[in-house]
Design an enzyme around this catalytic site. Structure first.
Site, PDB file in Angstrom:
ATOM      1  N   HIS A   6      -0.762 -38.747  21.852  1.00  9.39           N
ATOM      2  CA  HIS A   6       0.836 -38.236  21.942  1.00  9.39           C
ATOM      3  C   HIS A   6       1.547 -39.288  22.507  1.00  9.39           C
ATOM      4  CE1 HIS A   6      -1.167 -34.302  21.197  1.00  9.39           C
ATOM      5  NE2 HIS A   6       0.079 -33.830  20.850  1.00  9.39           N
ATOM      6  N   ASP A  56      14.219   8.846   5.551  1.00  7.38           N
ATOM      7  CA  ASP A  56      13.190   8.892   4.810  1.00  7.38           C
ATOM      8  C   ASP A  56      13.564   8.426   3.440  1.00  7.38           C
ATOM      9  OD1 ASP A  56      11.315   9.075   6.714  1.00  7.38           O
ATOM     10  OD2 ASP A  56      10.812  11.226   6.171  1.00  7.38           O
ATOM     11  N   SER A  70       2.688  10.014  11.723  1.00  4.44           N
ATOM     12  CA  SER A  70       4.137  10.098  11.927  1.00  4.44           C
ATOM     13  C   SER A  70       4.543  10.753  13.394  1.00  4.44           C
ATOM     14  CB  SER A  70       4.849  10.752  10.694  1.00  4.44           C
ATOM     15  OG  SER A  70       6.222  10.448  10.668  1.00  4.44           O
ATOM     16  N   GLN A 116       8.313  16.142  10.375  1.00  5.62           N
ATOM     17  CA  GLN A 116       7.360  15.258  10.482  1.00  5.62           C
ATOM     18  C   GLN A 116       6.150  15.752  10.598  1.00  5.62           C
ATOM     19  OE1 GLN A 116       8.062  11.673  10.017  1.00  5.62           O
ATOM     20  NE2 GLN A 116       9.904  13.073   9.117  1.00  5.62           N
ATOM     21  N   TYR A 142       0.918  -1.158  -0.077  1.00  2.18           N
ATOM     22  CA  TYR A 142      -0.064  -0.002  -0.050  1.00  2.18           C
ATOM     23  C   TYR A 142       0.978   1.216  -0.008  1.00  2.18           C
ATOM     24  CZ  TYR A 142      -3.767   3.134   0.832  1.00  2.18           C
ATOM     25  OH  TYR A 142      -4.664   4.220   0.558  1.00  2.18           O
ATOM     26  N   GLN A 153     -10.956   0.074   0.771  1.00  7.67           N
ATOM     27  CA  GLN A 153     -11.208  -0.777  -0.252  1.00  7.67           C
ATOM     28  C   GLN A 153     -10.170  -1.482  -0.842  1.00  7.67           C
ATOM     29  OE1 GLN A 153     -11.884   2.434  -0.008  1.00  7.67           O
ATOM     30  NE2 GLN A 153     -11.628   3.471  -1.814  1.00  7.67           N
ATOM     31  N   HIS A 202       3.807  16.250   7.593  1.00  7.32           N
ATOM     32  CA  HIS A 202       3.175  14.931   6.972  1.00  7.32           C
ATOM     33  C   HIS A 202       1.711  14.916   7.290  1.00  7.32           C
ATOM     34  CE1 HIS A 202       6.165  12.257   5.293  1.00  7.32           C
ATOM     35  NE2 HIS A 202       6.594  12.306   6.477  1.00  7.32           N
ATOM     36  N   GLU A 249       8.638   6.637  16.810  1.00 11.60           N
ATOM     37  CA  GLU A 249       8.829   6.177  15.643  1.00 11.60           C
ATOM     38  C   GLU A 249      10.324   6.549  15.011  1.00 11.60           C
ATOM     39  OE1 GLU A 249       7.113   6.720  10.934  1.00 11.60           O
ATOM     40  OE2 GLU A 249       6.376   8.002  12.681  1.00 11.60           O
ATOM     41  N   HIS A 250      10.695   7.882  15.218  1.00  9.62           N
ATOM     42  CA  HIS A 250      12.167   8.424  15.050  1.00  9.62           C
ATOM     43  C   HIS A 250      12.662   9.160  16.165  1.00  9.62           C
ATOM     44  CE1 HIS A 250       9.493   8.956  11.074  1.00  9.62           C
ATOM     45  NE2 HIS A 250      10.590   8.032  10.600  1.00  9.62           N
ATOM     46  N   ASN A 254      -3.839   6.063   5.598  1.00  6.39           N
ATOM     47  CA  ASN A 254      -4.919   6.824   6.666  1.00  6.39           C
ATOM     48  C   ASN A 254      -5.462   5.940   7.479  1.00  6.39           C
ATOM     49  OD1 ASN A 254      -7.095   5.815   5.358  1.00  6.39           O
ATOM     50  ND2 ASN A 254      -7.218   7.453   4.091  1.00  6.39           N
ATOM     51  N   GLU A 261       0.067 -34.523  30.640  1.00  5.00           N
ATOM     52  CA  GLU A 261      -1.008 -33.617  30.118  1.00  5.00           C
ATOM     53  C   GLU A 261      -2.379 -34.247  29.653  1.00  5.00           C
ATOM     54  OE1 GLU A 261       0.789 -31.321  26.830  1.00  5.00           O
ATOM     55  OE2 GLU A 261       1.850 -29.990  28.246  1.00  5.00           O
TER      56      GLU A 261
END
Length: 434
Positions: free
Chosen positions: A420, A361, A237, A259, A130, A191, A262, A327-328, A214, A415
């Protein structure tokens, strides 16, 4: 203006955690909308996919025009100016070189009991990539998603990217050309995730879906997990800059806004050991915003989500960074290597004053698809491992079986799993009698 906190304030940690949690809560409405789209596409295939594409992207497609023709991908590459082609190749080469070093090795060994053990790595058969669109075009995301998958050996890569108004940024297609992607569909949103997960008449399903999007894309990925694999749930971000007083405030301002631009929901954070310097950086951010082309996006991010923290020292700054698990994380300090050893929760760490997050990046090498919203405390950025499966290998000869069989049978009976135990017992009996 960003929220200013001091670690010496009463209830500091509670306040910080509350601020972070407020941004990480998922929307019930978003989840419900995503669920409806997923169910519709799963049941109605292309018809639903085309309907949502027309509704959200304002473009009327047909089953025949969903896929971008390969000649259009090649044409987009040719249309790029020479310098752009050069930098795309440079970035792709560095990303490829880095991820080749990530490739794990198979292993098979024999232990003291005479049992052969090991593992092998194999790629998933297909992956969906994506690539976000809308507020900006992200050819870099194409490279950062596709190249690790290709290095891992994934046979089929299907890319989806929204095309608002029917337009696809040629740089996105050019990056796909560099990365060797030929299967591209001009769809986005929940979708597109549905089409990749469940398949339609035109788009065959994949086994793993990666890439940021998103809130609806994130919600859809969360809901299809289990039907397919996913890399992570990527939120807005975020950047955390730890700085001493020797850094250039204008540099830090630019880094924080890199950032913030973004998304209005992005989160810029600064931690420093000087209250006076914190105010200097805040002033530098406000000044930079007055001339920043994307200030309409960066300003709300800074004003609504920005946090500036004054810590008693850099050691405490690292402790706070581990709570945030950003994240960063930029370490704009005199001795970044020493501070880096104290930080255990981060998607990526950028060491030194001359390593802005933007380098990561685009051209450094590691994928910029990284965990957000505190998930760096338990997960990692995208890499070749996300496209590989590790399969255990076990082989017992007669001696190895004899070594382990009695203990295995005892544990199985303990068990209450008699079949087994029987599967071991019948072999032991046979081995003894023979």
């Amino acid at each position: 203006m960003a929220r200013l906190l001091n670690s010496l304030d009463k209830g500091f940690e509670k306040t910080l955690r509350a601020l972070l949690a407020a941004k990480s809560e998922s929307s019930t409405e978003v989840n419900e909308i995503a669920a409806g789209i997923l169910a519709d596409v799963a049941q109605n295939g292309d018809a639903a996919l085309l309907r949502y594409t027309e509704k959200f992207d304002k473009v009327k497609l047909t089953a025949k025009t969903l896929r971008v023709p390969e000649q259009d991908i090649a044409a987009a590459w040719k249309s790029c100016v020479k310098d752009t082609r050069a930098v795309l190749k440079l970035a792709a080469g560095r990303i490829e070189s880095y991820h080749k070093r990530q490739m794990p090795e198979d292993l098979l060994y024999e232990d003291k009991a005479g049992v052969k053990l090991g593992w092998k790595w194999t790629p998933v058969d297909s992956a969906g990539l994506y690539v976000p669109g809308g507020k900006a075009a992200y050819p870099s995301s194409v490279l950062m998603n596709a190249i690790p998958a290709r290095i891992a050996g994934v046979p089929r890569l299907a890319m989806v990217v929204p095309a608002p108004g029917g337009e696809l940024n040629p740089l996105v297609l050019a990056a796909a050309h560099v990365a060797g992607i030929t299967e591209i569909y001009r769809v986005g949103g929940a979708q597109a995730i549905a089409a990749l997960a469940y398949g339609t008449e035109t788009i065959a399903p994949v086994l793993k879906i990666v890439g940021p999007g998103n809130a609806y894309v994130s919600a859809a990925k969360r809901q299809v997990f289990g039907k397919v694999g996913i890399d992570m749930i990527a939120g807005p971000s975020e950047i955390l800059v730890i700085s001493d007083v020797e850094s250039n405030p204008e540099w830090l301002a630019a880094d924080l806004l890199s950032q913030a631009e973004h998304d209005e929901a992005a989160r810029p954070i600064l931690i420093t050991d000087s209250a006076a310097f914190a105010k200097t950086v805040i002033a530098a951010v406000e000044k930079t915003l007055r001339t920043l082309p994307r200030a309409n996006i960066a300003a709300p991010s800074w004003n609504n989500n920005g946090i500036v923290i004054v810590a008693k020292d850099l050691q405490e700054a690292a402790e706070i960074a581990n709570i945030i698990a950003a994240e960063h994380v930029e370490l704009c300090v005199k001795n970044p290597a020493a501070l880096e050893k104290r930080i255990t929760n981060a998607g990526a760490i950028f060491l030194g004053r001359h390593t802005p997050e933007a380098i990561g990046d685009y051209t450094a090498g590691p994928s910029h698809v990284l965990p957000t919203a505190g998930s760096a405390a338990f997960s990692s950025g995208l890499g070749v491992y996300d496209f590989l499966k590790r399969t255990s290998l076990i082989q017992c000869g007669k001696s190895g079986f004899a070594e382990l069989s009695e203990a295995t049978e005892l544990l199985a009976n303990a068990e209450g799993l008699q079949a087994h135990a029987l599967s071991v017992k019948v072999r032991r009996t046979y081995s003894v009698s023979k």
